[in-house]
Design a protein around this motif. Structure first.
Motif, PDB file in Angstrom:
ATOM      1  N   ARG A  21      -4.141  -3.660  -0.518  1.00  0.00           N
ATOM      2  CA  ARG A  21      -3.409  -3.721  -1.786  1.00  0.00           C
ATOM      3  C   ARG A  21      -4.213  -4.384  -2.901  1.00  0.00           C
ATOM      4  O   ARG A  21      -4.207  -3.908  -4.045  1.00  0.00           O
ATOM      5  CB  ARG A  21      -2.079  -4.455  -1.578  1.00  0.00           C
ATOM      6  CG  ARG A  21      -1.141  -4.373  -2.784  1.00  0.00           C
ATOM      7  CD  ARG A  21       0.185  -5.098  -2.489  1.00  0.00           C
ATOM      8  NE  ARG A  21       1.124  -4.889  -3.572  1.00  0.00           N
ATOM      9  CZ  ARG A  21       1.132  -5.559  -4.715  1.00  0.00           C
ATOM     10  NH1 ARG A  21       0.210  -6.503  -4.918  1.00  0.00           N
ATOM     11  NH2 ARG A  21       2.027  -5.303  -5.651  1.00  0.00           N
ATOM     12  N   GLU A  32       1.652   4.797  -7.891  1.00  0.00           N
ATOM     13  CA  GLU A  32       2.589   5.302  -6.887  1.00  0.00           C
ATOM     14  C   GLU A  32       2.306   4.724  -5.513  1.00  0.00           C
ATOM     15  O   GLU A  32       3.219   4.338  -4.780  1.00  0.00           O
ATOM     16  CB  GLU A  32       2.523   6.829  -6.853  1.00  0.00           C
ATOM     17  CG  GLU A  32       3.491   7.453  -5.843  1.00  0.00           C
ATOM     18  CD  GLU A  32       3.368   8.957  -5.781  1.00  0.00           C
ATOM     19  OE1 GLU A  32       4.100   9.564  -4.987  1.00  0.00           O
ATOM     20  OE2 GLU A  32       2.520   9.519  -6.518  1.00  0.00           O
ATOM     21  N   ALA A  51       3.424   1.169  -5.371  1.00  0.00           N
ATOM     22  CA  ALA A  51       4.887   1.121  -5.213  1.00  0.00           C
ATOM     23  C   ALA A  51       5.300   1.418  -3.775  1.00  0.00           C
ATOM     24  O   ALA A  51       6.235   0.808  -3.238  1.00  0.00           O
ATOM     25  CB  ALA A  51       5.544   2.112  -6.174  1.00  0.00           C
ATOM     26  N   GLN A  52       4.602   2.348  -3.118  1.00  0.00           N
ATOM     27  CA  GLN A  52       4.909   2.648  -1.723  1.00  0.00           C
ATOM     28  C   GLN A  52       4.635   1.444  -0.829  1.00  0.00           C
ATOM     29  O   GLN A  52       5.419   1.144   0.076  1.00  0.00           O
ATOM     30  CB  GLN A  52       4.087   3.860  -1.272  1.00  0.00           C
ATOM     31  CG  GLN A  52       4.475   5.171  -1.932  1.00  0.00           C
ATOM     32  CD  GLN A  52       3.570   6.316  -1.519  1.00  0.00           C
ATOM     33  OE1 GLN A  52       2.581   6.111  -0.793  1.00  0.00           O
ATOM     34  NE2 GLN A  52       3.869   7.509  -2.018  1.00  0.00           N
ATOM     35  N   ASP A  92       4.716  -1.692  -1.768  1.00  0.00           N
ATOM     36  CA  ASP A  92       5.737  -2.707  -2.053  1.00  0.00           C
ATOM     37  C   ASP A  92       7.063  -2.366  -1.365  1.00  0.00           C
ATOM     38  O   ASP A  92       7.741  -3.255  -0.826  1.00  0.00           O
ATOM     39  CB  ASP A  92       5.946  -2.823  -3.567  1.00  0.00           C
ATOM     40  CG  ASP A  92       4.713  -3.390  -4.274  1.00  0.00           C
ATOM     41  OD1 ASP A  92       3.875  -4.007  -3.578  1.00  0.00           O
ATOM     42  OD2 ASP A  92       4.590  -3.185  -5.508  1.00  0.00           O
ATOM     43  N   THR A  93       7.416  -1.086  -1.401  1.00  0.00           N
ATOM     44  CA  THR A  93       8.663  -0.667  -0.737  1.00  0.00           C
ATOM     45  C   THR A  93       8.583  -0.901   0.773  1.00  0.00           C
ATOM     46  O   THR A  93       9.559  -1.352   1.399  1.00  0.00           O
ATOM     47  CB  THR A  93       8.930   0.811  -1.026  1.00  0.00           C
ATOM     48  OG1 THR A  93       9.002   1.012  -2.431  1.00  0.00           O
ATOM     49  CG2 THR A  93      10.229   1.256  -0.381  1.00  0.00           C
ATOM     50  N   ARG A  94       7.428  -0.614   1.343  1.00  0.00           N
ATOM     51  CA  ARG A  94       7.261  -0.815   2.775  1.00  0.00           C
ATOM     52  C   ARG A  94       7.356  -2.303   3.118  1.00  0.00           C
ATOM     53  O   ARG A  94       7.952  -2.678   4.132  1.00  0.00           O
ATOM     54  CB  ARG A  94       5.907  -0.264   3.208  1.00  0.00           C
ATOM     55  CG  ARG A  94       5.721  -0.194   4.716  1.00  0.00           C
ATOM     56  CD  ARG A  94       4.304   0.222   5.074  1.00  0.00           C
ATOM     57  NE  ARG A  94       3.901   1.415   4.358  1.00  0.00           N
ATOM     58  CZ  ARG A  94       2.661   1.916   4.394  1.00  0.00           C
ATOM     59  NH1 ARG A  94       1.714   1.285   5.084  1.00  0.00           N
ATOM     60  NH2 ARG A  94       2.371   3.015   3.726  1.00  0.00           N
ATOM     61  N   GLN A  95       6.802  -3.168   2.270  1.00  0.00           N
ATOM     62  CA  GLN A  95       6.857  -4.597   2.531  1.00  0.00           C
ATOM     63  C   GLN A  95       8.281  -5.132   2.384  1.00  0.00           C
ATOM     64  O   GLN A  95       8.716  -5.995   3.162  1.00  0.00           O
ATOM     65  CB  GLN A  95       5.923  -5.328   1.565  1.00  0.00           C
ATOM     66  CG  GLN A  95       5.795  -6.826   1.832  1.00  0.00           C
ATOM     67  CD  GLN A  95       5.230  -7.107   3.227  1.00  0.00           C
ATOM     68  OE1 GLN A  95       4.350  -6.368   3.704  1.00  0.00           O
ATOM     69  NE2 GLN A  95       5.718  -8.153   3.875  1.00  0.00           N
ATOM     70  N   GLU A  96       9.040  -4.620   1.402  1.00  0.00           N
ATOM     71  CA  GLU A  96      10.437  -5.036   1.248  1.00  0.00           C
ATOM     72  C   GLU A  96      11.262  -4.658   2.469  1.00  0.00           C
ATOM     73  O   GLU A  96      12.141  -5.406   2.901  1.00  0.00           O
ATOM     74  CB  GLU A  96      11.024  -4.402  -0.011  1.00  0.00           C
ATOM     75  CG  GLU A  96      10.448  -4.936  -1.310  1.00  0.00           C
ATOM     76  CD  GLU A  96      11.016  -4.202  -2.509  1.00  0.00           C
ATOM     77  OE1 GLU A  96      11.843  -3.277  -2.287  1.00  0.00           O
ATOM     78  OE2 GLU A  96      10.638  -4.529  -3.651  1.00  0.00           O
ATOM     79  N   ARG A  97      10.982  -3.477   3.015  1.00  0.00           N
ATOM     80  CA  ARG A  97      11.694  -3.066   4.222  1.00  0.00           C
ATOM     81  C   ARG A  97      11.366  -3.978   5.397  1.00  0.00           C
ATOM     82  O   ARG A  97      12.221  -4.294   6.212  1.00  0.00           O
ATOM     83  CB  ARG A  97      11.346  -1.610   4.539  1.00  0.00           C
ATOM     84  CG  ARG A  97      12.209  -1.025   5.650  1.00  0.00           C
ATOM     85  CD  ARG A  97      11.821   0.395   6.005  1.00  0.00           C
ATOM     86  NE  ARG A  97      11.855   1.267   4.843  1.00  0.00           N
ATOM     87  CZ  ARG A  97      10.788   1.851   4.312  1.00  0.00           C
ATOM     88  NH1 ARG A  97       9.587   1.627   4.840  1.00  0.00           N
ATOM     89  NH2 ARG A  97      10.890   2.617   3.259  1.00  0.00           N
ATOM     90  N   ARG A  98      10.107  -4.402   5.488  1.00  0.00           N
ATOM     91  CA  ARG A  98       9.714  -5.292   6.579  1.00  0.00           C
ATOM     92  C   ARG A  98      10.361  -6.660   6.431  1.00  0.00           C
ATOM     93  O   ARG A  98      10.664  -7.324   7.422  1.00  0.00           O
ATOM     94  CB  ARG A  98       8.192  -5.435   6.607  1.00  0.00           C
ATOM     95  CG  ARG A  98       7.450  -4.189   7.053  1.00  0.00           C
ATOM     96  CD  ARG A  98       5.942  -4.377   6.922  1.00  0.00           C
ATOM     97  NE  ARG A  98       5.492  -5.560   7.650  1.00  0.00           N
ATOM     98  CZ  ARG A  98       5.193  -5.577   8.947  1.00  0.00           C
ATOM     99  NH1 ARG A  98       5.302  -4.452   9.641  1.00  0.00           N
ATOM    100  NH2 ARG A  98       4.791  -6.686   9.539  1.00  0.00           N
ATOM    101  N   SER A 150      13.288  -7.231   5.175  1.00  0.00           N
ATOM    102  CA  SER A 150      14.757  -7.169   5.251  1.00  0.00           C
ATOM    103  C   SER A 150      15.244  -7.635   6.613  1.00  0.00           C
ATOM    104  O   SER A 150      14.477  -7.725   7.580  1.00  0.00           O
ATOM    105  CB  SER A 150      15.242  -5.746   4.967  1.00  0.00           C
ATOM    106  OG  SER A 150      14.798  -4.881   5.989  1.00  0.00           O
TER     107      SER A 150
END
Length: 825
Positions: free
Chosen positions: A751, A789, A792-793, A795-801, A803
């Motif tokens: 990243r 993009e 952003a992908q 970041d989304t993957r890290q937010e899911r991890r 959760s």
């Protein structure tokens, strides 16, 4: 399973929801569409004076057939009746008749006339009064209702009405060949029904409407009389073409059919107490109705209204919310797990039996879907569904049917393994029973009336007379004095043989069997050899998909025999209307193969009759199961046997799936009662046969150069930002512009590098804009959008991890790789 003898059981079990029957709903709708003609009280004949009416009765055209003394008795009775009617209020003879107590008297109505006659010193006999009434009815002076006519039926009515009211109409009916019923008695009763309609509503045969026939049928049902004559009369008149095209095809079982009803009527069968929940279920069914067939809609209403909410209301009075507590939902699931039914015991008594409900997981799955649908719809239409959204009281694990499917598979396999070896015996018994039944019927047709015949060691006495139009009897008396209907025995033996042969050669379902028509047999010409192959077209049934089956020589022989049997005199297969018991609707007329003639009317053979004929053949075979009890064969057993036998003999399972019409190959394998060893050996043999037919170059050894290229492809997939996801043997479509490529699998550890690339691209775009390099700006902007993009992908993957619901499954780049020891071939 527990059993309790029912000695003093109530009419309805306390734990079974009473169901309000919908029988007769279709008839009610037909009465609304086709009302009967009105029955007036004034018309020219009934308005005549007594003297004018008596003079009219003396006219030759009104004089009924009979001897002179009979005519005199009729006139005496008519005069007495007219004098009695004059004492009653009314301006016409019909009004006076309706005001009399005799109009509503079904039996011994003439006693009212006798009582009045004694007041004037007269003592008429019942025969004279009835004869006088007969004359007044035929002259159209009085029109009793259909109920009165059914209760006071006379064999002299039809000839008299034919002579006095409509000789041309009855002649036209006979010229059309309609009264060619199976017996003179059946045809006579149907003609009498037509005469009764003319008496009750006036006019002639051509004036009879659909509503008149429906009213006559209703009157016969009300009087608890046999309705065959009313149904056959309607059939004849419909064949004459005087009814509209949308008239019902037949009146058979009209009082028992419900037809398709609204979701509200389906739910109201169970008398739910909470009206808001009742309205909710109706609204839910209405929402689902466009995507469901009627059978599924009816099944869904039964589960939601009966097994779910009606059960809750019975055990929790006053409940009015879908938000169930844990205790309420647990208690409902416990009740759902078992069911209580009544079953007849071997000693003839009836017992209450409690046994597990095998469909319990499927019921819970439907109720769970009900809650989930409402919750989902509440997001789109909160004003309509929001107040009903509630937590789902059933978990997904509770809807598992794995164990149920395993038990069902085990039972099905056991049935198939028991019945597959004895199928040749059953086939031989069916052929023998058909030959014997045909031999008995042929001997009966060749024997004179009143004689005694001996066939196959059995002695029969032929009756001295018969009511059949062809002059041949169907019933005989055997040596033990029992009445035997040899014609019916031959019919049932034939259709049992045809059913066994068609089912074992095709493996079709019983509903598909009953849908076979003359047009189902089609031909296909091979494009390579011009060879014509016969095919059997199976109409859509359970999966709503039609399919074609190859007609073997044995199957072709059976089908040709069936067609030859049902052909009419002109060589065509009659078109008949059939009722779909699942969709509760009538199909258009079709040349169905499973049809026979009953009382002069061609009908489709019912599923109940097919099963009974099959059971008679199985009973005659003497086959038993492992416990020594008689072996039971269901039509669906032939389907399992067909699939099992086909796969065991080398047919690939996916081909068997197409032939059987299954939507899933697992369903086909569930029908096949084979062991894993059989499946493995069959699969290996299939692969060997396929390899033998494929070109040999497809199975050559891999060269070292090809192996190096294959391994090198995966080595070259490692990039600075992650890994390339392109398939083997494909070139890079972005000319190694990896940031733009959607196949780039970016590693989360890269990243910071992506941030640097994004910042660098931003600076370069600013420089290009200052220098006026517009082409450079466009290309750099594309790369910048792709970089943002991918950030952003990540970041989304890290937010899911991060959760609370993350399961800890590692990504591809986190998997520890190992070095392969496989050497180059």
């Amino acid at each position: 399973m527990t059993t309790t003898l029912l000695t003093d059981m109530p009419d309805s079990l306390p734990d079974i929801t009473p169901i309000q029957s919908l029988a007769g709903t279709e008839a009610a709708r037909l009465f609304e569409r086709f009302p009967a003609r009105p029955r007036p009280t004034v018309w020219p004949e009934t308005a005549l004076s007594r003297q004018d009416l008596l003079e009219r009765l003396k006219q030759p055209e009104q004089r009924l057939p009979g001897r002179d003394n009979t005519q005199a008795m009729r006139m005496v009775g008519a005069r007495m009746l007219l004098r009695w009617l004059e004492t009653l209020p009314g301006n016409t003879w019909q009004e006076r008749w309706l005001a009399s107590p005799a109009a509503s008297e079904r039996q011994q109505w003439y006693t009212h006339v006798q009582e009045w006659a004694r007041t004037i010193g007269r003592t008429p006999t019942p025969a004279s009064i009835q004869s006088g009434m007969h004359v007044l009815i035929c002259s159209d002076a009085i029109r009793p209702d259909l109920g009165w006519l059914n209760a006071n039926s006379s064999r002299y009515l039809r000839p008299a009405i034919q002579h006095a009211r409509d000789p041309e109409g009855f002649a036209r009916l006979e010229a059309a060949g309609c009264p060619a019923g199976s017996s003179q008695r059946t045809g006579s009763e149907a003609l009498r029904a037509i005469a009764q309609i003319i008496v009750a509503y006036g006019g002639t045969i051509k004036d009879i409407t659909v509503g008149d026939c429906l009213a006559h049928l209703q009157a016969a049902i009300g009087e608890q009389r046999e309705t065959r004559s009313a149904r056959l009369a309607y059939f004849w008149l419909r064949e004459l073409g005087q009814f509209p095209p949308d008239a019902p095809a037949t009146l058979i079982s009209l009082g028992h059919r419900a037809g398709q009803v609204s979701p509200g009527m389906l739910v109201d069968r169970y008398r739910l107490q909470c009206k808001p929940v009742r309205d909710l279920i109706v609204d839910y069914l209405t929402e689902r109705q466009p995507s469901l067939d009627y059978s599924s809609l009816r099944h869904l209403s039964s589960i939601l209204a009966k097994l779910f909410w009606a059960d809750l209301e019975r055990h929790h009075p006053g409940i009015d919310s879908l938000r169930l507590s844990a205790e309420v939902s647990t208690a409902w699931k416990a009740r759902l797990a078992t069911k209580t039914i009544r079953r007849k015991q071997p000693d003839g008594t009836t017992a209450e039996v409690t046994e597990p409900r095998e469909a319990a997981p499927a019921v819970k799955q439907i109720v769970r879907a009900f809650y989930l649908d409402i919750g989902h719809w509440a997001l789109d239409e909160p004003e309509r569904w929001g107040r009903w959204a509630a937590p789902v009281p059933i978990s997904e694990a509770e809807c598992s049917v794995k164990k149920l499917e395993q038990r069902q598979k085990s039972r099905s396999d056991q049935r198939t393994r028991e019945r597959l070896p004895v199928l040749p015996t059953l086939v031989r018994v069916a052929e023998r029973r058909l030959k014997e039944a045909k031999a008995r019927l042929d001997a009966l047709n060749a024997a004179p009336l009143g004689s005694t015949i001996t066939v196959l060691g059995e002695t029969f006495t032929v009756p001295n007379k018969t009511a059949r139009l062809d002059g041949r009897p169907m019933n005989v008396t055997d040596a033990e004095g029992r009445r035997r209907t040899l014609g019916t025995e031959e019919k049932r033996a034939f259709w049992a043989w045809a059913t066994i042969e068609i089912l074992r050669h095709t493996g079709i379902r019983i509903e598909e069997l009953r849908e076979l028509g003359h047009h189902s047999i089609v031909s296909y010409k091979l494009p390579t050899s011009d060879h014509v192959i016969p095919l059997l077209q199976i109409a859509p049934s359970k999966t709503d998909q039609e399919r074609l089956l190859l007609v073997t020589p044995e199957l072709a022989d059976v089908l040709s025999t069936v067609i030859s049997r049902i052909r009419s005199a002109d060589g065509t297969v009659p078109l008949i209307h059939s009722y779909d018991p699942h969709e509760r609707s009538w199909n258009p007329p079709m040349p169905l193969l499973y049809q026979w003639q009953v009382s002069g009317e061609n009908r489709r053979i019912s599923e109940h009759t097919i099963r009974d004929a099959l059971n008679e053949t199985i009973a005659a075979s003497g086959l038993t199961d492992m416990s020594g009890k008689p072996l039971a064969f269901a039509p669906h057993d032939f389907r399992r046997i067909f699939i099992t036998d086909a796969i065991l003999n080398g047919l690939p399972p996916h081909i068997a799936q197409v032939i059987a019409g299954h939507g899933n190959i697992n369903t086909t394998m569930g029908y096949a009662a084979i062991y894993p060893k059989d499946a493995i050996e069959a699969h290996q043999a299939f692969i060997a046969r396929r390899r033998a037919q494929r070109p040999p170059e497809e199975y050559r050894a891999v060269t070292p150069e090809e192996w190096d290229e294959f391994v090198g492809h995966f080595e070259r997939r490692k990039l600075a930002l992650g890994d390339c996801g392109r398939a083997y043997g494909t070139d890079c479509i972005h000319e190694h512009a990896c940031v733009r490529c959607p196949l780039l699998i970016v590693s989360p550890t890269e990243r910071p590098r992506l941030i640097e690339i994004r910042d660098n691209l931003t600076d370069r775009i600013a420089e290009a804009e200052r220098e006026g390099w517009l082409g450079e700006v466009e290309g750099l902007s594309t790369s910048l959008a792709a970089a943002e993009e991918k950030i952003a992908q990540l970041d989304t993957r890290q937010e899911r991890r991060d959760s609370s619901v993350f399961l800890g499954i590692p990504t591809f780049d986190q998997i520890v790789a190992r070095t392969s020891d496989v050497k180059t071939p």
